[in-house]
Design a protein around this motif. Sequence first.
Motif, PDB file in Angstrom:
ATOM      1  N   THR A   1       0.711  -1.349   0.080  1.00 58.79           N
ATOM      2  CA  THR A   1       0.089   0.047   0.155  1.00 58.79           C
ATOM      3  C   THR A   1       0.942   1.441  -0.150  1.00 58.79           C
ATOM      4  N   GLY A   2       0.068   2.458   0.101  1.00 54.42           N
ATOM      5  CA  GLY A   2       0.700   3.572   0.119  1.00 54.42           C
ATOM      6  C   GLY A   2       1.761   4.132   1.414  1.00 54.42           C
TER       7      GLY A   2
ATOM      8  N   LYS B   1      -6.593  -2.390  13.465  1.00 50.01           N
ATOM      9  CA  LYS B   1      -7.643  -1.991  12.663  1.00 50.01           C
ATOM     10  C   LYS B   1      -8.498  -1.009  13.349  1.00 50.01           C
TER      11      LYS B   1
ATOM     12  N   GLY C   1     -10.249   4.733   8.069  1.00 52.77           N
ATOM     13  CA  GLY C   1      -9.713   3.282   8.224  1.00 52.77           C
ATOM     14  C   GLY C   1      -8.890   3.176   7.292  1.00 52.77           C
ATOM     15  N   LYS C   2      -7.821   4.134   6.685  1.00 55.83           N
ATOM     16  CA  LYS C   2      -7.009   3.759   5.544  1.00 55.83           C
ATOM     17  C   LYS C   2      -5.448   4.120   5.917  1.00 55.83           C
ATOM     18  N   VAL C   3      -4.660   3.306   5.435  1.00 53.83           N
ATOM     19  CA  VAL C   3      -3.179   3.525   5.708  1.00 53.83           C
ATOM     20  C   VAL C   3      -2.731   4.465   4.691  1.00 53.83           C
ATOM     21  N   PRO C   4      -1.781   5.076   4.656  1.00 49.85           N
ATOM     22  CA  PRO C   4      -0.883   5.385   5.830  1.00 49.85           C
ATOM     23  C   PRO C   4      -1.533   6.533   6.757  1.00 49.85           C
TER      24      PRO C   4
ATOM     25  N   GLU D   1      -3.295  10.678   5.168  1.00 52.52           N
ATOM     26  CA  GLU D   1      -3.257  11.198   3.744  1.00 52.52           C
ATOM     27  C   GLU D   1      -1.723  11.072   3.422  1.00 52.52           C
ATOM     28  N   SER D   2      -1.429  10.224   2.283  1.00 52.95           N
ATOM     29  CA  SER D   2       0.370  10.171   2.220  1.00 52.95           C
ATOM     30  C   SER D   2       0.704  11.491   1.690  1.00 52.95           C
TER      31      SER D   2
ATOM     32  N   TYR E   1      -3.369   7.988  -7.731  1.00 57.38           N
ATOM     33  CA  TYR E   1      -3.593   7.136  -6.501  1.00 57.38           C
ATOM     34  C   TYR E   1      -5.250   6.801  -6.557  1.00 57.38           C
TER      35      TYR E   1
ATOM     36  N   LEU F   1      -7.038   2.808  -7.054  1.00 55.05           N
ATOM     37  CA  LEU F   1      -8.004   2.121  -6.349  1.00 55.05           C
ATOM     38  C   LEU F   1      -9.231   2.025  -7.083  1.00 55.05           C
TER      39      LEU F   1
ATOM     40  N   ARG G   1     -16.138  -0.857  -5.489  1.00 55.16           N
ATOM     41  CA  ARG G   1     -16.389   0.272  -4.567  1.00 55.16           C
ATOM     42  C   ARG G   1     -16.900   1.669  -5.229  1.00 55.16           C
TER      43      ARG G   1
ATOM     44  N   TYR H   1       7.403   8.555  -4.692  1.00 57.00           N
ATOM     45  CA  TYR H   1       5.853   8.313  -4.843  1.00 57.00           C
ATOM     46  C   TYR H   1       5.450   7.954  -6.299  1.00 57.00           C
TER      47      TYR H   1
ATOM     48  N   TRP I   1       2.106  -0.086  -9.243  1.00 60.89           N
ATOM     49  CA  TRP I   1       0.812  -0.588  -9.396  1.00 60.89           C
ATOM     50  C   TRP I   1       0.005  -0.577 -10.786  1.00 60.89           C
TER      51      TRP I   1
HETATM   52  N1  LIG Z   1      -5.929   9.363  -0.204  1.00 55.98           N
HETATM   53  C1  LIG Z   1      -5.366   8.292   0.635  1.00 55.98           C
HETATM   54  C2  LIG Z   1      -5.321   6.876   0.356  1.00 55.98           C
HETATM   55  C3  LIG Z   1      -5.056   6.081   1.162  1.00 55.98           C
HETATM   56  C4  LIG Z   1      -5.681   4.603   0.787  1.00 55.98           C
HETATM   57  O1  LIG Z   1      -6.780   4.441  -0.076  1.00 55.98           O
HETATM   58  N2  LIG Z   1      -5.115   3.532   1.274  1.00 55.98           N
HETATM   59  C5  LIG Z   1      -5.625   2.313   1.074  1.00 55.98           C
HETATM   60  C6  LIG Z   1      -4.534   1.304   0.820  1.00 55.98           C
HETATM   61  S1  LIG Z   1      -3.572   1.648  -0.690  1.00 55.98           S
HETATM   62  C7  LIG Z   1      -6.223   1.705   2.200  1.00 55.98           C
HETATM   63  O2  LIG Z   1      -5.924   1.756   3.421  1.00 55.98           O
HETATM   64  N3  LIG Z   1      -7.280   0.898   2.206  1.00 55.98           N
HETATM   65  C8  LIG Z   1      -8.325   0.079   2.999  1.00 55.98           C
HETATM   66  C9  LIG Z   1      -9.488   0.133   3.059  1.00 55.98           C
HETATM   67  O3  LIG Z   1     -10.060   0.772   1.992  1.00 55.98           O
HETATM   68  O4  LIG Z   1     -10.026  -0.683   3.633  1.00 55.98           O
HETATM   69  C10 LIG Z   1      -3.747   8.598   0.664  1.00 55.98           C
HETATM   70  O5  LIG Z   1      -3.132   9.216  -0.075  1.00 55.98           O
HETATM   71  O6  LIG Z   1      -3.124   8.250   1.760  1.00 55.98           O
END
Ligand SMILES: N[C@@H](CCC(=O)N[C@@H](CS)C(=O)NCC(=O)O)C(=O)O
Length: 207
Positions: free
Chosen positions: A12-13, A41, A51-54, A66-67, A107, A111, A118, A166, A173
Amino acid sequence: MSGYTLYWKPGTGSMVVEAALRLIGVAFDEVLVDDASVRAKAELVALNPAGKVPVLACATGPVIAESAAILLALDDLFPETRLLPPHGTPAHSTAVQWLIFMATNIYPAALRYYYPDRHTSQPTLEACEAIRQQAGRDMSRDFAQLAAAVKGPFLLGQAMTITDVYAAMLADWHDPAREIPEIAVLVNAVLQAPAVAEAWRHHGFGD
Ligand SMILES: N[C@@H](CCC(=O)N[C@@H](CS)C(=O)NCC(=O)O)C(=O)O
């Protein structure tokens, strides 16, 4: 315990944030947020409702999601590392422009490509395939625009910035991106930096 905690997941990012932390040379802790880590989580969602990384939690201050925002904050905190060129220079503006371009265009397209279901209220096979195809075209278009701005081997010429890392991450990907000569050279060049190569391997990139 170190001053920084990175919430991460392989592939992931969070890769580019780990690379930035390694380039800086600062100690950091990691919390792996994979499907099996229910507790991690829950911790992540408490910090970032998306709920997203990073996510980077700093002991002295903010929790940043937000990366691109994390990278800009790390550049502010550790300007001597030169994740980005010095503030106020044209090179800084250019590096930030392309960082934000990728974060807000490529990015999200990735997704859409990997998770088309989604991105529609009617996730039929046909709808998902159409979303995937368009996302692939969008990424190729955007990478072509980025490639046209690359001086070589890096975006700004001889000096690597975190914007290059980046770009390499997103290119991993999207196979067609690495067929663009400027992008292939850039990816190869960023991987010569041991700190980047370490984060790349740790995140399972290039597999
Ligand atoms: N805009 C966010 C995007 C982050 C994102 O979408 N991360 C994904 C992994 S690449 C994630 O954590 N997905 C988990 C999920 O959707 O459940 C960023 O730049 O950090």
